[in-house]
Design a protein around this motif. Structure first.
Motif, short mmCIF file in Angstrom:
data_model
loop_
_atom_site.label_atom_id
_atom_site.label_comp_id
_atom_site.label_asym_id
_atom_site.label_seq_id
_atom_site.Cartn_x
_atom_site.Cartn_y
_atom_site.Cartn_z
N ASP A 122 106.02 -5.68 28.01
CA ASP A 122 106.53 -5.47 29.36
C ASP A 122 106.61 -3.96 29.64
O ASP A 122 106.38 -3.14 28.76
CB ASP A 122 107.92 -6.09 29.50
CG ASP A 122 108.88 -5.56 28.46
OD1 ASP A 122 108.48 -5.39 27.29
OD2 ASP A 122 110.04 -5.27 28.78
N ARG A 123 106.96 -3.61 30.86
CA ARG A 123 106.99 -2.19 31.23
C ARG A 123 108.36 -1.59 30.90
O ARG A 123 109.13 -1.23 31.81
CB ARG A 123 106.63 -2.06 32.71
CG ARG A 123 105.14 -2.34 32.95
CD ARG A 123 104.77 -2.17 34.40
NE ARG A 123 105.32 -3.25 35.21
CZ ARG A 123 105.17 -3.34 36.53
NH1 ARG A 123 104.50 -2.42 37.18
NH2 ARG A 123 105.68 -4.33 37.21
N TRP A 124 108.64 -1.51 29.63
CA TRP A 124 109.93 -1.04 29.16
C TRP A 124 110.16 0.44 29.47
O TRP A 124 111.28 0.92 29.48
CB TRP A 124 110.08 -1.27 27.66
CG TRP A 124 108.98 -0.67 26.83
CD1 TRP A 124 107.88 -1.31 26.35
CD2 TRP A 124 108.87 0.69 26.39
NE1 TRP A 124 107.09 -0.44 25.65
CE2 TRP A 124 107.68 0.79 25.66
CE3 TRP A 124 109.66 1.82 26.54
CZ2 TRP A 124 107.26 1.99 25.07
CZ3 TRP A 124 109.25 3.02 25.96
CH2 TRP A 124 108.06 3.09 25.23
N TRP A 125 109.08 1.16 29.74
CA TRP A 125 109.18 2.60 29.94
C TRP A 125 109.65 2.98 31.35
O TRP A 125 109.95 4.13 31.61
CB TRP A 125 107.81 3.25 29.67
CG TRP A 125 106.69 2.51 30.32
CD1 TRP A 125 105.93 1.50 29.78
CD2 TRP A 125 106.21 2.67 31.67
NE1 TRP A 125 105.03 1.04 30.70
CE2 TRP A 125 105.17 1.75 31.86
CE3 TRP A 125 106.57 3.51 32.72
CZ2 TRP A 125 104.50 1.63 33.07
CZ3 TRP A 125 105.90 3.41 33.93
CH2 TRP A 125 104.87 2.47 34.08
N ILE A 126 109.74 1.98 32.26
CA ILE A 126 110.10 2.32 33.64
C ILE A 126 111.52 2.89 33.71
O ILE A 126 111.75 3.93 34.34
CB ILE A 126 109.95 1.08 34.56
CG1 ILE A 126 108.47 0.81 34.78
CG2 ILE A 126 110.66 1.30 35.91
CD1 ILE A 126 108.19 -0.35 35.70
N TYR A 127 112.48 2.20 33.06
CA TYR A 127 113.87 2.66 33.15
C TYR A 127 114.02 4.10 32.61
O TYR A 127 114.56 4.96 33.32
CB TYR A 127 114.82 1.70 32.42
CG TYR A 127 116.24 2.20 32.35
CD1 TYR A 127 117.10 2.04 33.42
CD2 TYR A 127 116.70 2.87 31.22
CE1 TYR A 127 118.40 2.53 33.37
CE2 TYR A 127 118.00 3.36 31.16
CZ TYR A 127 118.85 3.19 32.24
OH TYR A 127 120.13 3.69 32.19
N ALA A 131 111.78 6.38 32.30
CA ALA A 131 110.97 7.32 33.10
C ALA A 131 111.68 7.65 34.42
O ALA A 131 111.79 8.82 34.80
CB ALA A 131 109.60 6.71 33.37
N VAL A 132 112.19 6.60 35.09
CA VAL A 132 112.90 6.84 36.37
C VAL A 132 114.16 7.67 36.12
O VAL A 132 114.46 8.61 36.86
CB VAL A 132 113.24 5.49 37.05
CG1 VAL A 132 114.19 5.70 38.23
CG2 VAL A 132 111.96 4.81 37.52
#
Lengths: 256, 264
Positions: free
Chosen positions: B21-26, B28-29
């Motif tokens: 999943d896109r775990w890096w979004i949190y 990164a934001v």
């Protein structure tokens, strides 16, 4: 309606292993554990899986599904696209035994280190009395099914094997909190939680709360309150001064 | 020798994480927003100018206590006279809200994940070889969070005062309201929600008790704060953004870039 599910399952033991590809026939409404049981029944009779209740209450079938710590019996196949490959591995924090089964004895060793509940003497009629409002905080923690997913995901031990001796982990901070908040317990568990269990190693990144299948707010309701209780005892000069002036013992420092 | 998930006793899996999943979004934001806030607030705090546009005072500069403060900005006097004139008044006061947020249990989670990658996301290995948590200096100082809470509580009272006196016009006549009043009002509500939902506040109001039944009033406070506490992260983000927006609006007014929209 059934379909053929692509799975990658880790197979091996302490000498080595690898992810193996399988195609398993599954039905609508099934969970990952169902798929693995069918795989075991039809293609890999010696596949080792620890499971018991199939209802999310025994905490046996913990594993990592697509890299996320989860209970296999509570992970519905409908969460994934039918074309998606589901990867199942054992918990990666504990020593491997075989296939999806790990040695979780670390947790039982940590459990032994917690002094048992030590209640105050009973009332004159021989009974212990508690108000519901005083015990319901701890009742949330009693929902723990000891799946050890919180222990598995905790980076303090997951990424640092050498921390295991000094760190009890979120499941046991839950236990420390439950006992420390208990209206009848007589131990001062703040010192133990800080010194023996390594509470201050936790940097509250909340992964334990994220993976808990019982939705226990481990960080907010157990770990942080225990950290605040330690602050009362060790880092709050006003409380420290009060305890020196009034010569209150450790148990009394927590307001009754 | 490999350690952690690649250690010899663990299941031999080459990849450090199998998350798809896109775990890096949190992280990164969080990294982007926090960095933007730090850059903006550093510029504004060190500038020492354009923080007062009567009747509005920027929350970065409130209370304005040094002799360097511009006329009209110091409703609580100027008791700090020993600082050089170039020393921005914001630096005197910002240390308290900054310390409150820096030691906040939510922000700790956010920046440990986004900046220190410890860990960046659950079941994603951290890059550090050693980990000692919050046992040693400087991270042991996280334990003084409640002292910053006390200071932040006082500052929230002062910001409430600022929001009340914003119901005046530029000549300090009461009974007026502008867009700036609304912005300061929304900001102070969010600041209060963030401050009162703090974990230390929850502990102080009643969390430290063993017997709620003996303290029914404190139990009610604790229950109220516990409800707020469930939204602490949301309030942390909202108040971070609102305080920057409030300051920016006043900056635009003070530099005569825009005029205040007067409602009445």
């Amino acid at each position: 309606m059934g379909y053929d599910l692509s799975m990658r399952v880790w197979r091996g033991n302490e000498d080595g292993g690898a992810l193996q590809d399988f195609t398993v026939s599954v039905e609508e409404g099934e969970v990952v554990l169902d798929a693995l049981h069918r795989l075991q029944a039809t293609q890999a009779g010696d596949l080792a899986i620890r499971w018991n209740c199939k209802a999310g209450k025994c905490g046996s079938c913990s594993a990592e599904i697509n890299g996320r710590p989860r209970l296999m019996c509570m992970t519905r196949l409908s969460e994934y696209e039918p074309s998606e490959t589901i990867t199942v591995t054992p918990m990666r924090t504990f020593p491997i035994i075989k296939d999806l089964v790990t040695d979780v004895s670390y947790n039982y060793e940590k459990a032994k280190e917690i002094p048992a509940f030590a209640p105050t003497p009973p009332d004159p009629d021989g009974k212990h009395r508690m108000m519901q409002v005083d015990v319901e905080r701890g009742q949330e923690f009693r929902k723990c099914i000891e799946c050890f997913l919180c222990q598995d995901t905790c980076h303090v031990v997951r990424d640092h094997e050498d921390n295991k001796s000094a760190f009890a982990g979120p499941r046991f901070f839950l236990r420390y909190a439950e006992l420390d908040m208990h209206p009848l317990d007589t131990h001062d568990r703040r010192q133990l939680a800080q010194a023996a269990a390594g509470l201050s190693m936790c940097n509250i990144t909340k992964c334990c709360t994220e993976v808990c299948p019982e939705h226990i707010k481990i960080t907010d309701n157990a770990i942080i309150p225990m950290k605040e209780r330690v602050v009362d005892r060790k880092y709050d000069p006003l409380v420290w001064l009060g305890s020196k002036i009034f010569r209150r013992d450790q148990r009394e420092e927590v307001e009754s | 020798m490999a350690t952690g998930v690649l250690g010899p006793e663990r299941a031999r899996i080459d990849k450090p994480t199998l998350r798809q999943d896109r775990w890096w979004i949190y992280p990164a934001v969080t990294f982007i927003v926090f960095t933007a806030f730090v850059v903006y607030s550093t510029w504004r705090a060190f500038s020492g100018a354009n923080y007062y546009a009567s009747p509005y005072l920027s929350p970065f500069y409130s209370p304005c206590l040094s002799t360097a403060c511009v006329p009209g900005a110091s409703d609580f006097g100027q008791p700090i006279s020993f600082l050089p004139a170039w020393f921005s008044p914001a630096l005197v006061i910002l240390v308290f809200p900054l310390g409150f947020r820096l030691t906040c249990y939510y922000y700790r989670k956010a920046y440990y994940r986004a900046f220190w990658l410890s860990p960046a996301a659950c079941a994603v290995p951290e890059p550090h070889k050693k980990y000692t948590g919050e046992r040693r200096f400087p991270l042991i100082l996280q334990n003084i969070h409640r002292w910053f809470f006390y200071a932040a509580f006082l500052i929230a009272i002062i910001l409430s005062y600022d929001a009340v006196i914003a119901f005046r016009d530029e000549n300090h006549e009461w009974g007026h309201m502008g867009l700036g009043t609304l912005i300061l009002l929304v900001n102070v509500v969010l600041i209060w929600l963030y401050t009162l939902s703090c974990h230390s506040c929850r502990h102080i109001t009643g969390g430290r008790l063993r017997n709620f039944s003996k303290h029914p009033l404190r139990y009610r406070f604790w229950t109220f704060v516990s409800k707020l506490n469930g939204h602490h992260a949301r309030f942390a983000w909202a108040s971070l953004i609102s305080v920057a927006l409030a300051d920016f609006y006043i900056y635009l007014l003070a530099t005569n870039t825009i005029s205040d929209v007067r409602f009445f």
